[in-house]
Design an enzyme around this catalytic site. Sequence first.
Site, mmCIF file in Angstrom:
data_model
loop_
_atom_site.group_PDB
_atom_site.id
_atom_site.type_symbol
_atom_site.label_atom_id
_atom_site.label_comp_id
_atom_site.label_asym_id
_atom_site.label_seq_id
_atom_site.Cartn_x
_atom_site.Cartn_y
_atom_site.Cartn_z
ATOM 1 N N GLY A 7 0.712 -1.170 -0.088
ATOM 2 C CA GLY A 7 -0.024 -0.017 -0.004
ATOM 3 C C GLY A 7 0.723 1.259 0.092
ATOM 4 O O GLY A 7 0.444 2.494 0.647
ATOM 5 N N GLY A 10 -0.429 4.920 -1.072
ATOM 6 C CA GLY A 10 -1.488 5.596 -0.218
ATOM 7 C C GLY A 10 -0.698 6.883 0.783
ATOM 8 O O GLY A 10 0.577 7.127 0.759
ATOM 9 N N GLN A 11 -1.743 7.400 1.496
ATOM 10 C CA GLN A 11 -1.203 8.742 2.120
ATOM 11 C C GLN A 11 -0.002 8.561 3.109
ATOM 12 O O GLN A 11 0.970 9.409 3.048
ATOM 13 C CB GLN A 11 -2.356 9.155 2.860
ATOM 14 C CG GLN A 11 -2.087 10.585 3.500
ATOM 15 C CD GLN A 11 -3.273 10.888 4.570
ATOM 16 O OE1 GLN A 11 -3.892 9.958 5.105
ATOM 17 N NE2 GLN A 11 -3.337 12.162 4.830
ATOM 18 N N ASP A 31 2.356 -1.626 -4.472
ATOM 19 C CA ASP A 31 0.983 -1.174 -4.293
ATOM 20 C C ASP A 31 0.366 -1.758 -5.413
ATOM 21 O O ASP A 31 0.838 -2.450 -6.548
ATOM 22 C CB ASP A 31 0.897 0.428 -4.496
ATOM 23 C CG ASP A 31 -0.359 1.066 -4.027
ATOM 24 O OD1 ASP A 31 -0.504 1.568 -3.076
ATOM 25 O OD2 ASP A 31 -1.276 0.901 -4.725
ATOM 26 N N ILE A 32 -1.094 -1.895 -5.526
ATOM 27 C CA ILE A 32 -1.988 -2.305 -6.707
ATOM 28 C C ILE A 32 -1.743 -1.662 -7.767
ATOM 29 O O ILE A 32 -1.865 -2.083 -8.797
ATOM 30 C CB ILE A 32 -3.364 -2.426 -6.089
ATOM 31 C CG1 ILE A 32 -4.091 -3.451 -7.129
ATOM 32 C CG2 ILE A 32 -4.144 -1.297 -6.049
ATOM 33 C CD1 ILE A 32 -5.145 -4.202 -6.307
ATOM 34 N N ASP A 45 -0.957 -7.011 -5.476
ATOM 35 C CA ASP A 45 -2.412 -7.158 -4.896
ATOM 36 C C ASP A 45 -2.183 -7.999 -3.735
ATOM 37 O O ASP A 45 -2.095 -9.075 -3.824
ATOM 38 C CB ASP A 45 -3.310 -7.762 -5.986
ATOM 39 C CG ASP A 45 -4.632 -7.919 -5.538
ATOM 40 O OD1 ASP A 45 -4.770 -7.734 -4.201
ATOM 41 O OD2 ASP A 45 -5.666 -8.494 -6.186
ATOM 42 N N TYR A 135 -14.785 -1.370 8.533
ATOM 43 C CA TYR A 135 -13.517 -1.055 8.379
ATOM 44 C C TYR A 135 -12.963 -1.215 9.968
ATOM 45 O O TYR A 135 -12.110 -2.050 10.062
ATOM 46 C CB TYR A 135 -13.092 0.101 8.250
ATOM 47 C CG TYR A 135 -12.134 0.833 8.224
ATOM 48 C CD1 TYR A 135 -10.864 0.164 7.394
ATOM 49 C CD2 TYR A 135 -11.489 1.996 9.189
ATOM 50 C CE1 TYR A 135 -9.571 0.776 7.500
ATOM 51 C CE2 TYR A 135 -10.131 2.301 9.168
ATOM 52 C CZ TYR A 135 -9.393 1.783 8.224
ATOM 53 O OH TYR A 135 -7.983 2.519 8.502
ATOM 54 N N LYS A 139 -10.467 -4.020 11.673
ATOM 55 C CA LYS A 139 -9.252 -3.616 12.363
ATOM 56 C C LYS A 139 -9.150 -4.044 13.671
ATOM 57 O O LYS A 139 -8.022 -4.721 14.440
ATOM 58 C CB LYS A 139 -9.099 -2.163 12.121
ATOM 59 C CG LYS A 139 -8.877 -1.509 11.163
ATOM 60 C CD LYS A 139 -7.372 -1.762 10.445
ATOM 61 C CE LYS A 139 -7.205 -1.224 9.100
ATOM 62 N NZ LYS A 139 -5.851 -1.667 8.614
HETATM 63 N N1 SER Z 1 -8.538 7.708 8.479
HETATM 64 C C1 SER Z 1 -9.316 6.783 8.759
HETATM 65 C C2 SER Z 1 -10.683 6.913 8.047
HETATM 66 O O1 SER Z 1 -11.291 8.025 7.988
HETATM 67 C C3 SER Z 1 -9.684 6.259 10.300
HETATM 68 O O2 SER Z 1 -8.609 5.526 10.537
HETATM 69 O O3 SER Z 1 -11.282 5.931 7.673
#
Ligand code: SER
Length: 307
Positions: A7, A10-11, A31-32, A45, A135, A139
């Site tokens: 990943g 990503g940010q 990354d994908i 992936d 999500y 987690k």
């Molecule tokens: N930044 C994440 C989200 O907004 C939360 O950890 O889904």
Amino acid sequence: MRILVTGAGGQIGLALVPALQAQGHEVLATDIQPLAFSGPTQCLDVTNVPAVRALLESWRPDAVYHLAAFLSARSEKEPRAGWRLNFEAFWELLEACVTYGVKQVFWASSIAAFGPHTPRHHTPQYAPMDPIGLYGIAKLTAERLSEYFFLHYSLDVRSLRFPGVVGPGHLPQGGTTDFAVHMFYAAKKEKRYCCYLLPHTRLPMIYLSDAIRAILELMEAPAERLTVRSAYNIQGLSFSPAELVAHIQRRVPDFVCTYEPDFRQRLAESWPESLDDSYARREWGWQPHYDLPALVESMWQALEPLS
Ligand code: SER
């Protein structure tokens, strides 16, 4: 060390890869989607188990930084795919790490693992956790699995419960805390922004450079000092959309923010407002550097080229 990052586009990954390279590590960024780093990159992936295992077998990393995920909003829209990525792929990856002798694993947990019965203020490390979003459910399950792999396989796995990450250089997508970054860019370019959370919704946040430093410091900490193998609370700062608007208006007085809450409002209201990060402070010396004025100042300077 030889390090594999998933990943990486990503940010967090975009900032973490150069930070790891600057420490002298040999980093394979994956990354994908295709990546552009100065250093080796590969498309991966992480739900493709044979591909992940083949890469670990051939590349033999000492450490894996696992950042590939669907965030909270995207996980609600694509629930099964989110579960496969956020939980099943994680389990497969941990197994592969055991098989191929990876010494250290970092992965990103989230404040989304908390829920409506969690104390919202100064949330303790060990609090009731009843996440309402998929999500967060993934987690929280991943946190339990992380500790399980530490206890049963002695895998040196470490994690942080990330609050919203705010930083320049990348527009985060698919999350509930994305508004903070988007608001800066919108203020700079259009002087208006429509926020999908209500103005008073206060959430824990962290500046990107603090987030990267937290990862590096946690991973450098002596293993014997760490008692948390699920994921550490870390507190950076907390703010609401309205507080951020007020700070931005000091720079752009005619900036206008309107509010049209959507499904993300319910998720945000189920998450903590601030976290008790005393375990992180005590066990590996965590200390945030950025409060809201410092974050706004730094973001604004980084966005200067846009004007
Ligand atoms: N930044 C994440 C989200 O907004 C939360 O950890 O889904």
